[in-house]
Design an enzyme around this catalytic site. Structure first.
Site, PDB file in Angstrom:
ATOM      1  N   ARG A  27       0.816  -1.212   0.000  1.00  0.00           N
ATOM      2  CA  ARG A  27       0.000   0.000   0.000  1.00  0.00           C
ATOM      3  C   ARG A  27       0.856   1.272   0.000  1.00  0.00           C
ATOM      4  O   ARG A  27       0.338   2.364  -0.186  1.00  0.00           O
ATOM      5  CB  ARG A  27      -0.909   0.018   1.236  1.00  0.00           C
ATOM      6  CG  ARG A  27      -1.956  -1.063   1.218  1.00  0.00           C
ATOM      7  CD  ARG A  27      -2.671  -1.143   2.541  1.00  0.00           C
ATOM      8  NE  ARG A  27      -3.262   0.124   2.899  1.00  0.00           N
ATOM      9  CZ  ARG A  27      -4.443   0.552   2.467  1.00  0.00           C
ATOM     10  NH1 ARG A  27      -5.149  -0.210   1.679  1.00  0.00           N
ATOM     11  NH2 ARG A  27      -4.904   1.722   2.828  1.00  0.00           N
ATOM     12  N   LYS A 486      -3.982   6.642 -21.683  1.00  0.00           N
ATOM     13  CA  LYS A 486      -4.315   5.461 -20.877  1.00  0.00           C
ATOM     14  C   LYS A 486      -4.355   4.230 -21.755  1.00  0.00           C
ATOM     15  O   LYS A 486      -3.787   3.191 -21.441  1.00  0.00           O
ATOM     16  CB  LYS A 486      -5.687   5.701 -20.233  1.00  0.00           C
ATOM     17  CG  LYS A 486      -5.901   5.281 -18.852  1.00  0.00           C
ATOM     18  CD  LYS A 486      -5.303   6.076 -17.744  1.00  0.00           C
ATOM     19  CE  LYS A 486      -3.859   6.397 -17.855  1.00  0.00           C
ATOM     20  NZ  LYS A 486      -3.366   7.370 -16.940  1.00  0.00           N
ATOM     21  N   GLU A 489      -0.817   3.200 -23.145  1.00  0.00           N
ATOM     22  CA  GLU A 489       0.218   2.709 -22.215  1.00  0.00           C
ATOM     23  C   GLU A 489      -0.063   1.310 -21.687  1.00  0.00           C
ATOM     24  O   GLU A 489       0.865   0.585 -21.362  1.00  0.00           O
ATOM     25  CB  GLU A 489       0.519   3.702 -21.094  1.00  0.00           C
ATOM     26  CG  GLU A 489      -0.533   3.909 -20.066  1.00  0.00           C
ATOM     27  CD  GLU A 489      -0.112   4.921 -18.987  1.00  0.00           C
ATOM     28  OE1 GLU A 489       1.079   5.038 -18.679  1.00  0.00           O
ATOM     29  OE2 GLU A 489      -1.010   5.579 -18.443  1.00  0.00           O
TER      30      GLU A 489
HETATM   31  C1  AGP Z   1       0.315   8.012 -16.331  1.00  0.00           C
HETATM   32  O1  AGP Z   1      -0.554   6.968 -16.501  1.00  0.00           O
HETATM   33  C2  AGP Z   1       1.720   7.743 -16.529  1.00  0.00           C
HETATM   34  N1  AGP Z   1       2.154   6.540 -15.984  1.00  0.00           N
HETATM   35  C3  AGP Z   1       2.669   8.920 -16.527  1.00  0.00           C
HETATM   36  O2  AGP Z   1       2.330   9.695 -17.641  1.00  0.00           O
HETATM   37  C4  AGP Z   1       2.754   9.826 -15.291  1.00  0.00           C
HETATM   38  O3  AGP Z   1       1.580  10.564 -15.154  1.00  0.00           O
HETATM   39  C5  AGP Z   1       3.968  10.760 -15.421  1.00  0.00           C
HETATM   40  O4  AGP Z   1       5.137   9.985 -15.475  1.00  0.00           O
HETATM   41  C6  AGP Z   1       4.068  11.777 -14.324  1.00  0.00           C
HETATM   42  O5  AGP Z   1       4.195  11.172 -13.076  1.00  0.00           O
HETATM   43  P1  AGP Z   1       4.001  11.996 -11.745  1.00  0.00           P
HETATM   44  O6  AGP Z   1       2.564  12.443 -11.712  1.00  0.00           O
HETATM   45  O7  AGP Z   1       4.337  11.030 -10.641  1.00  0.00           O
HETATM   46  O8  AGP Z   1       4.930  13.163 -11.801  1.00  0.00           O
END
Ligand code: AGP
Length: 611
Positions: A27, A486, A489
Site C-alpha cells: 500500500r 491510458k 500505455e
Molecule cells: C500516467 O498513466 C503515466 N504513468 C505517466 O504519464 C505519469 O503521469 C507521469 O510519469 C508523471 O508522473 P508523476 O505524476 O508522478 O509526476
C-alpha cells in the site's frame, strides 16, 4: 493509505505485528511503528523508512507483551519522521489511526490551553490526548474512546491500547476500513485483510460507527448508538495476492473503483461552504501576493500534465489569471521567461518525477513562487515547494495513473475557487455554487462507475483495433488526451488524443471504417457540444466508428453514434472528472482482454526519476 494491525492472544505480539505490517507494504508507506503493552507498561518502537528499519529495532530490543497495535504511515499531516510515525502516545494511551481529523487544529488549541504538550505534527496525536483525558475523568477505555470520537470531525479507523487496561484493544471506524480477524485464543484487528490472513481466514468487516472491544477470548461489537450488534463472520478464500488487491484482479481496477473515496479525501476539510471559501492547511500566499500574480506556470509530465491542461480552464475561468501549462521536459531546457510575479505549480502524483522536479527548481531559481500539487508528502517536490496542496489519493500502485488524475483535477478546482475568492473574481455566492458542485462529485463518480458493463461491451468489440482516436473540445480536450494515453500505455494500441477543432488539420486523413473514434461530448459547455457534433458527422461521413461519451439525457448524439456511454451531467469545468472514468475503464478492459500486464506495462515505470 496507511495500514493498521493489532494482536491480542498468548504469543509475543511484536513479531506478529511486524509481519502483519509487511503484508500491507504494497500500500506504500513512509514510516512504521508498534506499541506493545506488558504488565501496565507501554513500549513503543517506531522508525522512518522501510519496514526493515522497524524490524531491526524490534529484533535488537524486542518489546515484550501479548497485546499490541502496529501501523504503517503514509504521511498526510506532518512530514515522514520517527516522531510523526504511529503509534502516538500520551500518558498511558497509544493509538494508531487511518484517516484525517478535520478539526485537529482547534482541538489542539483547546488541549494546549489545558496544558497538553504535543510531541508530533500529526492530527492523530489528538486522539491519544483526548482519550487520556477521558480516562482521567474516570471512564473505562471503550467509553473513553467513544468520548474522544464524539469530539472529532473527520474519518478514522482507530485502534487503541492502554497500559492501565492491558488486556483489550478498542477499535472503531468511520469511513476508513477496519476488519477483525477471529481465531482460537487470539484475535486480530487490521485495516486490510492481508495483514491477518496467515493467522485466520475468519473475518468480520466492521460497519460505520462500530466500536469493537477485542480480547484474546472474544470480540464484542457495538454500533454507533452503543448497542451490542452481531456482524457476520465471513470465511475469506482469497490468495494473499488477491487480498492485497481487495479482490480485484489488478491494482489499476481497484484504484479506478476507489475514486469516490479518493476524491472525497481530497475535498475533506477544505470546503468552507458557509463562507464560500477554501481552506488549505499551511496556505501561505497573502492576499497582496495573490493579487500581484501575473501568471501561473504549470509544470508536469504525462497524466499530470493533462490535469494541468484541465486546471488551466478552471483557473482562467474562475480566477481570471493567465495559465501556461508547460511540459516539464521542455521547460527545463529552454530559456524560459520567469518573473517574480509568476506562480509555478508542479503537478505530480509521485513528487519525484525528474523532469518536473528540475523544471520546478528552475522556475523557483528564476524567481517564481513555488507550489506543488502532489500525492506524496515529504517527496522531493513537496520539499522544494514553498507550499503544497496534497491530493490525498492514497498510494497508487498501478503504473497507469487513475485516481491520481481525478484527485488532481479536484485539487485544481479547489485552488481555482480559492484564487478566485482572493482575487475578487468570485463572489461568495458564486464560490458557494462551485463548492456545491464539488460536494456532488464523489456521488457522481459512484454513478458513473455503473457504466462498466457498457464499456466492457465496447472494449470487446474494439479490442483488436490497430488505432484509436479520441476527440474532445474545451475542458474535454485534456480528457481526450488522457483517454488516449491510458489506452496506449496499457493496451499497446496506437491512440491519439486531439482537440476536435484540429481534426480537419490532419487526423481526419486517418479515418476509415476500421478507425474507432471516442468522442467526449457532454452538453456543457454548449459551444463545445455544438461543434463536437460537427466532428461526429465528419467521422460518420468517412465510415469511422463513433463511441460517444454523453450526458445521461442526450438523445441527439445517441442518434448519431455507433456506441454510447452515458455519464451523469456535471458542470462544465468538473465534467472532466466524470468523463475520464469510462475512458480509464475502456483502457483497462481492452488491456485485460488482450492479456497484458495491466499494472506493470512494458517499458514503463511508476515513477520516472531519470530523464
Ligand atoms: C500516467 O498513466 C503515466 N504513468 C505517466 O504519464 C505519469 O503521469 C507521469 O510519469 C508523471 O508522473 P508523476 O505524476 O508522478 O509526476
Amino acid at each position: 493509505m496507511c495500514g493498521i494491525v493489532g494482536y491480542v492472544g498468548d504469543k509475543e505480539s511484536a513479531p506478529i505485528l511486524v509481519s502483519g505490517l509487511k503484508k500491507l507494504e504494497y500500500r506504500g508507506y513512509d514510516s512504521a511503528g508498534v506499541a506493545v503493552v506488558n504488565r501496565n507498561q507501554l513500549n513503543v518502537v517506531r522508525a522512518t523508512g522501510k519496514l526493515r528499519n522497524l524490524e531491526n529495532r524490534v529484533v535488537a530490543d524486542q518489546p515484550q507483551g501479548n497485546i499490541g497495535i502496529g501501523h504503517t504511515r503514509w504521511a498526510t499531516h506532518g512530514r515522514p519522521s520517527d516522531e510523526n510515525a504511529h503509534p502516538h502516545t500520551y500518558k498511558n494511551v497509544a493509538v494508531v489511526h487511518n484517516g484525517i481529523i478535520e478539526n485537529h487544529l482547534s482541538l489542539k488549541t483547546q488541549l494546549r490551553a489545558k496544558g497538553h504538550v504535543f510531541s508530533s505534527e500529526t492530527d492523530t496525536e489528538v486522539f491519544a490526548h483526548l482519550i487520556s483525558d477521558e480516562l482521567e475523568a474516570g471512564k473505562e477505555l471503550p467509553d473513553a474512546v467513544r468520548g474522544a470520537i464524539e469530539q472529532v470531525k473527520g474519518t478514522y479507523a482507530l485502534a487503541v491500547v492502554s497500559a492501565t487496561d492491558p488486556h483489550r484493544i478498542v477499535c472503531t471506524k468511520n469511513a476508513s476500513p477496519m476488519v477483525l480477524g477471529l481465531s482460537e485464543g487470539q484475535n486480530f484487528i487490521a485495516s486490510d485483510v492481508p495483514a491477518v490472513l496467515e493467522h485466520t481466514r475468519d473475518i468480520v468487516y466492521m460497519e460505520e460507527g462500530d466500536l469493537a472491544i477485542v480480547t484474546a477470548a472474544k470480540v464484542d461489537i457495538f454500533n454507533r448508538q452503543g448497542h451490542p450488534v452481531n456482524r457476520a463472520t465471513r470465511r475469506i478464500d482469497w490468495t494473499p495476492m488477491m487480498a492485497e488487491k481487495g479482490g480485484y484482479k489488478h491494482f489499476m481496477h481497484k484504484e479506478i473503483w476507489e475514486q469516490p473515496r479518493a476524491v472525497a479525501d481530497t475535498l475533506r476539510g477544505r470546503m468552507l461552504l458557509t463562507e464560500g471559501d477554501v481552506h488549505f492547511e499551511g496556505w501561505n500566499l497573502t492576499p497582496e501576493k495573490v493579487r500581484s500574480l501575473s501568471k501561473i506556470t504549470i509544470l508536469a509530465c504525462g497524466t499530470s500534465w493533462h490535469s494541468g491542461v484541465a486546471g488551466k480552464h478552471m483557473i482562467e475561468t474562475l480566477a481570471r489569471l493567465p495559465v501556461e501549462v508547460e511540459l516539464a521536459s521542455e521547460f527545463r531546457y529552454r530559456d524560459p521567461i520567469v518573473e517574480s510575479s509568476h506562480l509555478a505549480i508542479a503537478i505530480s502524483q509521485s513528487g519525484e518525477t525528474a523532469d518536473t522536479l528540475a523544471a520546478f527548481k528552475e522556475a523557483k531559481a528564476r524567481g517564481a513562487t513555488a507550489m506543488a500539487i502532489c500525492n506524496v508528502i515529504g517527496s522531493a517536490m513537496t520539499r522544494e515547494a514553498e507550499f503544497s496542496v496534497l491530493t490525498n489519493a492514497g498510494p497508487e500502485i498501478g503504473v497507469a495513473s487513475t485516481k491520481a488524475f481525478t484527485t488532481q483535477l479536484v485539487a485544481l478546482y479547489l485552488l481555482a475557487v480559492k484564487l478566485g475568492r482572493m482575487r475578487g473574481t468570485l463572489s461568495v455566492a458564486a464560490a458557494q455554487e462551485h463548492l456545491t458542485h464539488l460536494t456532488e462529485i464523489p456521488k457522481m463518480i459512484e454513478e458513473v462507475l455503473k457504466c462498466e458493463p457498457a464499456v466492457k461491451r465496447v472494449a470487446r468489440e474494439f479490442m483488436n483495433s490497430q488505432d484509436f482516436l479520441f476527440l474532445g473540445r474545451g475542458p474535454m480536450h485534456p480528457v481526450a488526451l488522457e483517454g488516449a494515453l491510458k489506452l496506449k500505455e496499457i493496451s499497446y494500441i496506437h491512440a491519439e488524443g486531439y482537440a476536435g477543432g484540429e481534426m480537419k488539420h490532419g487526423p481526419i486523413a486517418l479515418i476509415d471504417e476500421k478507425m474507432p473514434v471516442v468522442v467526449i461530448a457532454p452538453k456543457k459547455p454548449h459551444v463545445a457540444y455544438e461543434k463536437i457534433i460537427g466532428n461526429i458527422e465528419e467521422v460518420r461521413a468517412r465510415g469511422g466508428k463513433v463511441i460517444a461519451v454523453i450526458d445521461e439525457d442526450d438523445d441527439q448524439v445517441a442518434g448519431l453514434a455507433d456506441h454510447v456511454i452515458r455519464v451523469p451531467a456535471a458542470c462544465a469545468l468538473l465534467a472532466p472528472v466524470i468523463a475520464t472514468i469510462p475512458l480509464q475503464l475502456l483502457a483497462y478492459h481492452v488491456a485485460e482482454m488482450r492479456g497484458n500486464d495491466v499494472d506493470q506495462p512494458r517499458n514503463l515505470a511508476k515513477s520516472v526519476t531519470v530523464e
